[in-house]
Design an enzyme around this catalytic site. Structure first.
Site, PDB file in Angstrom:
ATOM      1  N   GLY A  15       7.863 -11.474  -2.364  1.00  0.00           N
ATOM      2  CA  GLY A  15       8.356 -12.846  -2.318  1.00  0.00           C
ATOM      3  C   GLY A  15       7.249 -13.880  -2.293  1.00  0.00           C
ATOM      4  O   GLY A  15       7.311 -14.889  -3.016  1.00  0.00           O
ATOM      5  N   ASP A  56      -2.288   0.545  -8.662  1.00  0.00           N
ATOM      6  CA  ASP A  56      -2.484   0.779  -7.235  1.00  0.00           C
ATOM      7  C   ASP A  56      -3.971   0.595  -6.954  1.00  0.00           C
ATOM      8  O   ASP A  56      -4.805   1.350  -7.463  1.00  0.00           O
ATOM      9  CB  ASP A  56      -2.046   2.200  -6.869  1.00  0.00           C
ATOM     10  N   ASN A 139      -2.404  -9.901  17.641  1.00  0.00           N
ATOM     11  CA  ASN A 139      -0.949  -9.841  17.606  1.00  0.00           C
ATOM     12  C   ASN A 139      -0.480  -8.554  18.253  1.00  0.00           C
ATOM     13  O   ASN A 139      -1.216  -7.564  18.277  1.00  0.00           O
ATOM     14  CB  ASN A 139      -0.433  -9.925  16.168  1.00  0.00           C
ATOM     15  N   TYR A 145      -2.898  -4.048  11.311  1.00  0.00           N
ATOM     16  CA  TYR A 145      -2.767  -5.270  10.484  1.00  0.00           C
ATOM     17  C   TYR A 145      -3.757  -6.339  10.962  1.00  0.00           C
ATOM     18  O   TYR A 145      -4.387  -7.029  10.145  1.00  0.00           O
ATOM     19  CB  TYR A 145      -1.328  -5.761  10.603  1.00  0.00           C
TER      20      TYR A 145
END
Lengths: 238, 124
Positions: A15, A56, A139, A145
């Protein structure tokens, strides 16, 4: 602005990647959308002057395949947007080494490999925009991540110095963005997260695309090595 | 439970392929240490945090700092103590700083920078 040339956008089937494509198309770029997901061709088909490459970036020949597609295009490579990324969230005690490594390789190493793979094709005055994340500041449940996105900040800075003044290198760090991943959150969790955003709303892919477009464009010609936090002020809030 | 875990950033020699292994190994060691109740100090090169070295080393330095912050955030309730010390050059003395960090039981998620090279720069 200067006549735009070609912009390469990785993660082009997602998106945010697709929205970046739509935004850069408005600036007149030709687009090469890259993704390992073959649906990237459908996204490209819906955009003006866009083609797709299925690759990839972790494959040994992945960056070379993208480079070949750039050369097949025959245009001048003006912008590279390293947007490809994945998540494999888990608390530290439950996060296994393979999941940690995979996220680092896709989000950090893959972007670095492609950037170096296209080094000789980037035009003088071109811009690289790396997709970091506000999560890179720390986080919960995302140590992999966080590492990858924080690593992209260091890469951005050092590459900006190494490639100056020929190519500018910057990064965008989105906060909470309205994507299928965040739409899947329980309403209670989502509301709690949005309540902590000073802007009072969740971000949109268009918000991120605007930040990318700015850093890709000559409007930011005097900006390099910087991280633009696009998080509605979450990074400064309590 | 035994002594603290001290991890030192290793040079990549510009090898991008070395990044994943170094970060995953650091993560695994840190996870094991905090789950054993051991404090962790990660020694980083300030030059790389500032982006003044090779991009591969810069990526490693800021990624390791990210891991430190992620661990500190996630382990706050459990008392995990995870911090970083940044030095200027491999031979720069760092033992006093490590000792100082370990001496403060409430310190976690912090980056202690030795020297003044970071002043006037954007810091991570």
């Amino acid at each position: 602005m200067n006549a735009p040339g070609l912009a390469v956008i990785t993660g082009g089937a997602g998106g945010i990647g697709a929205e970046i494509g739509r935004r850069l198309a408005r600036d007149g770029y030709d687009l090469l959308l890259v993704d390992r997901d073959e649906r990237v061709a459908d996204v490209a088909a819906g955009l003006p002057n866009a083609t797709a490459a299925v690759a990839d970036l972790l494959d040994a020949d992945g960056p070379a395949a993208v480079r070949d597609a750039v050369r097949d295009h025959g245009g001048v490579l003006r912008a590279l947007v390293n947007n490809a990324g994945i998540t494999r969230d888990a608390r530290v005690r439950d996060l296994d080494d393979d999941a940690f490594s995979l996220v680092v390789r896709v989000n950090l190493v893959g972007s670095m490999r492609l950037t170096y793979g296209l080094a000789g094709d980037l035009a003088d005055g071109a811009a690289v925009v790396n997709m970091s994340s506000r999560a890179g500041l720390g986080n919960f449940g995302q140590a992999n991540y966080v590492a990858a996105k924080a690593g992209l900040v260091g890469f951005t800075r050092a590459l900006a110095l190494a490639w100056a003044p020929r190519v500018r290198v910057n990064a965008v760090a989105p906060g909470l963005i309205d994507t299928p991943m965040t739409q899947a959150m329980p309403d209670r969790v989502r509301r709690k997260l949005v309540d902590r955003i000073p802007a009072g709303r969740i971000g949109t892919p268009a918000d991120v695309a605007e930040a990318v477009a700015f850093l890709a464009s000559p409007a930011s010609d005097y900006v390099t090595g910087q991280l633009l936090l696009c998080c509605g002020g979450r990074s400064i809030a309590a | 439970m035994s002594g603290p875990l001290v991890i030192r950033q290793q040079p990549t020699a510009g090898d991008i392929g070395a990044i994943d292994g170094q970060l995953t190994d650091a993560f695994a060691q840190m996870r094991s240490a905090v789950l054993d109740g051991r404090p962790v100090v990660v020694v980083l090169e300030d030059r790389d945090l500032l982006g003044q070295g090779h991009p591969a080393d810069a990526a490693v330095a800021t990624a390791l700092l990210g891991i430190v912050r992620a661990f500190a955030l996630e382990g706050a309730r459990d008392g995990w103590r995870v911090n970083a010390v940044a030095r200027r050059g491999e031979d720069a003395p760092v033992d006093d700083a490590i000792g100082g960090v370990l001496a403060v039981p409430t310190l976690s998620g912090q980056l202690i920078r030795l020297g003044t090279e970071h002043l006037g720069k954007v810091v991570v």
